[in-house]
Design a protein around this motif. Structure first.
Motif, short mmCIF file in Angstrom:
data_model
loop_
_atom_site.label_atom_id
_atom_site.label_comp_id
_atom_site.label_asym_id
_atom_site.label_seq_id
_atom_site.Cartn_x
_atom_site.Cartn_y
_atom_site.Cartn_z
N SER A 31 0.84 -1.21 0.00
CA SER A 31 0.00 0.00 0.00
C SER A 31 0.87 1.26 0.00
N ALA A 32 1.95 1.24 0.79
CA ALA A 32 2.86 2.38 0.81
C ALA A 32 3.53 2.56 -0.56
N VAL A 33 3.91 1.45 -1.21
CA VAL A 33 4.51 1.52 -2.54
C VAL A 33 3.53 2.14 -3.53
N ASN A 34 2.27 1.74 -3.46
CA ASN A 34 1.26 2.29 -4.38
C ASN A 34 1.01 3.77 -4.13
N VAL A 35 1.01 4.19 -2.87
CA VAL A 35 0.85 5.62 -2.57
C VAL A 35 1.99 6.42 -3.21
N LEU A 36 3.23 5.96 -3.04
CA LEU A 36 4.38 6.66 -3.60
C LEU A 36 4.35 6.63 -5.13
N THR A 37 3.96 5.50 -5.71
CA THR A 37 3.89 5.39 -7.17
C THR A 37 2.87 6.35 -7.75
N LEU A 38 1.71 6.45 -7.12
CA LEU A 38 0.66 7.35 -7.60
C LEU A 38 1.07 8.82 -7.47
N LEU A 39 1.85 9.13 -6.45
CA LEU A 39 2.25 10.52 -6.22
C LEU A 39 3.44 10.94 -7.08
N LEU A 40 4.31 9.99 -7.45
CA LEU A 40 5.58 10.34 -8.07
C LEU A 40 5.66 10.05 -9.56
N PHE A 41 4.82 9.15 -10.08
CA PHE A 41 4.97 8.73 -11.47
C PHE A 41 3.77 9.15 -12.32
N HIS A 42 3.93 8.96 -13.63
CA HIS A 42 2.90 9.35 -14.59
C HIS A 42 2.65 8.21 -15.57
N TYR A 43 1.66 8.44 -16.46
CA TYR A 43 1.32 7.49 -17.52
C TYR A 43 0.94 6.13 -16.90
N GLY A 44 1.36 5.03 -17.57
CA GLY A 44 1.03 3.71 -17.10
C GLY A 44 1.76 3.31 -15.83
N TYR A 45 2.84 4.04 -15.49
CA TYR A 45 3.60 3.71 -14.28
C TYR A 45 2.77 3.89 -13.02
N GLN A 46 1.79 4.79 -13.06
CA GLN A 46 1.00 5.06 -11.85
C GLN A 46 0.30 3.82 -11.32
N ALA A 47 -0.24 3.02 -12.22
CA ALA A 47 -1.10 1.90 -11.81
C ALA A 47 -0.41 0.55 -11.85
N MET A 48 0.91 0.52 -12.11
CA MET A 48 1.53 -0.77 -12.40
C MET A 48 1.62 -1.69 -11.19
N PHE A 49 1.57 -1.15 -9.95
CA PHE A 49 1.68 -2.01 -8.77
C PHE A 49 0.34 -2.22 -8.05
N GLN A 50 -0.73 -1.62 -8.56
CA GLN A 50 -2.01 -1.74 -7.86
C GLN A 50 -2.51 -3.18 -7.85
N ASP A 51 -2.65 -3.76 -9.03
CA ASP A 51 -3.13 -5.14 -9.10
C ASP A 51 -2.06 -6.13 -8.65
#
Length: 286
Positions: free
Chosen positions: A221-241
């Protein structure tokens, strides 16, 4: 003459490729895990008695197949229709929510068992859990519905991504972090209270499983929060599922282990100090 593309087009195309590689890897890992545990799983499905927990197991185990199939279709099939991308994403999001809901329910029931079926604890957990679920669904669908979907401008790159940032999606993961901390705290409090008086192998298995599951959930969950805040395009959602797939594997694998431990305890006539019948769904072969 070779066409020139902007830096944004190239970055978006690369993100879609990484996104596709990740989902292909997840599908491979899921099938491999399923093949490795096939004998244990079918023994559990055939010999354990039916209960609400067994129903959760079946859903948690097989919904990720649909989730991965939906994403692989969206990632590999050429598609220029943004409305179709939105529809496919909504379907996959429903599968994701069902998967994580079932995985978390396992550990709500486990925590309930650790607290000796305390109704107050159960009511508190269910109320909090449902509040997190409703809030997460509201944020997830309200946010993604307003962000347009687009495809790569570079020919040969398949898949869809949201062209504008959807950082608000980190809120459901913050809620999952809060839920995980709450359930972990209940587990630790109960373990501290009972560590001297309880000498059951099942009890030790439950506590270890709960702590490890919550730790993994908090980390992802912490990784996904950081990914959503720091990345763009398809990178944002790559760790959610990826998080939901890992949690589903942990929940189902841990349940198989608990069931086998419970069967062994029954065969050995070991004393069990906590009510685990509903949690383990144990049953002797007929």
């Amino acid at each position: 003459m070779q066409a020139e593309y902007s830096a944004n087009d190239v970055a978006a195309a690369r993100s879609l490729q990484v996104y596709t590689y990740l989902y292909t890897s997840m599908a491979t890992f899921w099938i491999y895990d399923y093949a490795c545990s096939l004998h244990q799983e079918w023994s559990f499905l055939l010999w354990s008695r039916w209960s609400k927990v067994k129903g959760l197991y079946v859903v948690a185990r097989y919904v990720p197949f649909l989730l991965l199939a939906g994403h692989l279709y969206m990632n590999f099939v050429p598609n220029e229709n943004s409305d179709k991308c939105q529809l496919l994403n909504n379907i996959c999001s429903c599968f994701s929510l069902i998967s994580v809901f079932c995985s978390e329910c396992f550990f709500v029931f486990r925590t309930y068992a650790l607290w000796n079926n305390n109704k107050i604890v159960l009511a508190t957990m269910i109320t909090t859990f449902l509040a997190v679920v409703v809030a997460s669904i509201t944020f997830a669908f309200a946010t993604t519905a307003t962000a347009p979907w687009t495809t790569s401008a570079i020919p040969g790159i398949t898949g869809c991504y949201q062209s504008s940032a959807v950082v608000q999606l980190f809120i459901p993961f913050l809620l999952l972090i809060g839920l995980g901390f709450g359930l972990m705290s209940l587990t630790l409090i109960r373990a501290i209270q009972s560590w001297r008086s309880t000498n059951s192998r099942l009890y030790a298995v439950l506590v270890k499983h709960n702590i490890f599951y919550y730790a993994c959930g908090l980390f992802f969950s912490a990784v996904n929060v950081l990914t959503l805040l720091l990345f763009h395009y398809g990178y944002q959602a790559m760790f959610q599922d990826f998080q939901f797939i890992v949690l589903a594997i942990l929940a189902t694998r841990m349940h198989l282990h608990l069931w086998q431990t419970d069967r062994h305890a029954h065969r050995s006539s070991a004393l069990v100090f906590i009510p685990l019948s509903d949690v383990s769904s144990a049953g002797s072969p007929t």
